[in-house]
Scaffold this active site. Structure first.
Site: not given
Ligand code: HMG
Length: 417
Positions: A80, A255, A271, A368
């Site tokens: 991202e 998030k 993991d 962003h």
């Protein structure tokens, strides 16, 4: 310590040169850095089933994260745009305010055996409690190698939930994530639990809700270090409250935290599904899903705190097989599992600060989308120098989307010889 200001503006080779000057690498890590060596196919083929190839993602670094008065180079793997920039940005601001402090209360993994069909739940619970020491010995006998490393089963807890009697086994798995270890122990004690309870065992499995492996990261940022000062700090505390009261916001808030956490967890070959599952369960420990971090104002400082279950490992699983994961540990300076847990929590808190700072000031799109412009340019088909030209024109415009990128590229190509 060198200043890494502008590190992101350098070429890849210049960044590698700086890292090589600053750090001592093993010949293997140097080769990985210089030749971009990836997971060899024969190893990949042994790691999973139905293997047909390997899958790459960009690897980056944030070169100066100040955590517990030590400076770390964080390796990050993410697809991202702006995640690395945001972490870089936040780590510089927070570093100038003293960095992060972390603490790990405990590091025990939890597994459970769920018993059902019991003639008497309370009696079964009491009988199992009476045999606690034997059950712990049996668990250790099922995975004796951990005893040599100073770990092993530590405790047994029991709980009745509806018609289930659940036996929780707590074990010190040292530097590993410990899933196999715990599962071996649980399967080892299962027949004895069935015998003692006179019931049946539905399953025996590790729990990813690692509430005995909590880590806390905190930071205190002086107002004058925050762009926008006290006003921005106040708005960040409001954003933190919003994530406590509204699950729709909490999910996005968290998030943002995981933008940093997952990138470091992936780079270290851990993991990430286990980490995510445990942290999201922790986010709704009181019945409502809430933001994992909290921000408040104390004595002219913005104080951020993030507490999470973080059973991150430094050995086991695929760690040690992937050359990039080995490189990640070299960049980190081979931390132990508790130190790594603190670094992961700090990355999450830093990422959260950057996202909230952007959200309550300029809005997320400015930073962003500015960085996503390059991805859009490449998706539109731009190559080489054209990527930056198209990206720059996208940034100058009001809205950024793929169609715009294609139009800009088409125009550019018309004017090229
Ligand atoms: P800016 O103020 O425009 O940055 O912020 P700048 O150009 O003035 O540079 C300041 C510093 O930022 C630099 O210092 C770097 O440390 C860093 P320097 O080294 O120049 O002295 N920086 C970069 N580092 C690496 N690569 C770059 C780069 N650019 C700046 N290209 C910035 C720009 C993107 C940092 C800021 O707008 C930001 O932090 N935005 C937040 C971005 C973010 O959170 N992205 C994640 C994706 S959005 C999302 O998924 C989560 C979200 O929904 C979570 C939530 O809602 O809570 C937002």
């Amino acid at each position: 310590m060198p200043s890494y200001s502008g590190f992101h503006k350098k070429t890849r080779q210049e960044r590698l040169d700086i890292l090589m000057q600053e750090k001592t690498f093993t010949p293997e890590a140097l080769e990985t850095l210089n030749t971009d060596r990836n997971l060899p196919e024969p190893i990949a083929g042994q790691m999973v089933e139905n293997h047909i190839g390997t899958f790459a993602l960009p690897m980056s670094v944030v070169p100066e994260m100040l955590v517990n008065n030590e400076t770390y180079t964080l390796p990050l793997v993410t697809e991202e745009p702006s995640v690395v920039a945001a972490l870089n940005y936040a780590s510089q601001i927070i570093g100038k305010s003293g960095g992060f402090a972390t603490s790990v209360q405990n590091r025990l993994m939890i597994g459970q055996v769920a018993l059902y069909d019991l003639p008497d739940l309370e009696e079964a619970k009491a009988t199992i409690c009476q045999h606690k020491a034997e059950i712990i010995d049996l668990a250790n006998a099922s995975h004796p190698s951990i005893l040599k490393r100073g770990g092993g089963a530590r405790d047994l807890r029991l709980d009745i939930k509806e018609d289930f009697l659940i036996v929780y086994l707590l074990a010190d798995v040292k530097e590993a994530m410990g899933a196999n270890m715990i599962n071996n122990m649980l399967e080892g004690i299962k027949p004895y639990l069935v015998e003692l309870s006179q019931g049946q065992a539905l399953m025996a499995i590790l729990s990813n809700y690692a509430t005995e492996s909590l880590v806390t990261a905190t930071c205190r940022i002086a107002f004058d270090r925050i762009p926008g000062g006290q006003e921005t700090a106040k708005k960040i505390t409001l954003a933190s409250r919003l994530a406590q009261v509204d699950p729709y916001r909490a999910a996005t808030h968290n998030k943002g935290i995981f933008n940093g956490i997952d990138a470091l967890v992936l780079a270290t070959g851990n993991d990430w599904r286990a980490i995510e599952a445990g942290c999201h369960a922790y986010a709704c420990q009181d019945g409502q899903y809430r933001g994992l971090s909290s921000w408040s104002i104390v004595d002219d400082q913005l104080v951020g705190t993030l507490t999470l279950p973080m059973p991150i490992a430094t050995v086991g699983g695929s760690i040690g097989l992937n050359p990039k994961v080995k490189l990640a540990f070299e960049l980190l300076g081979h931390p132990d599992a508790k130190t790594l847990a603190g670094l992961v929590a700090s990355a999450g808190l830093a990422q959260n600060f950057a996202a909230l700072r952007a959200l309550v000031t300029t809005g997320i799109q400015a930073g962003h989308m500015k960085l996503q412009a390059k991805s859009l340019a490449m998706l539109a088909g731009a190559q080489g120098d054209d990527i930056e030209i198209v990206a720059q024109k996208l940034r100058e415009g009001q809205h950024t989307n793929l169609e715009k990128a294609k139009n800009i590229l088409e125009e550019l190509r018309k004017n090229q010889p």
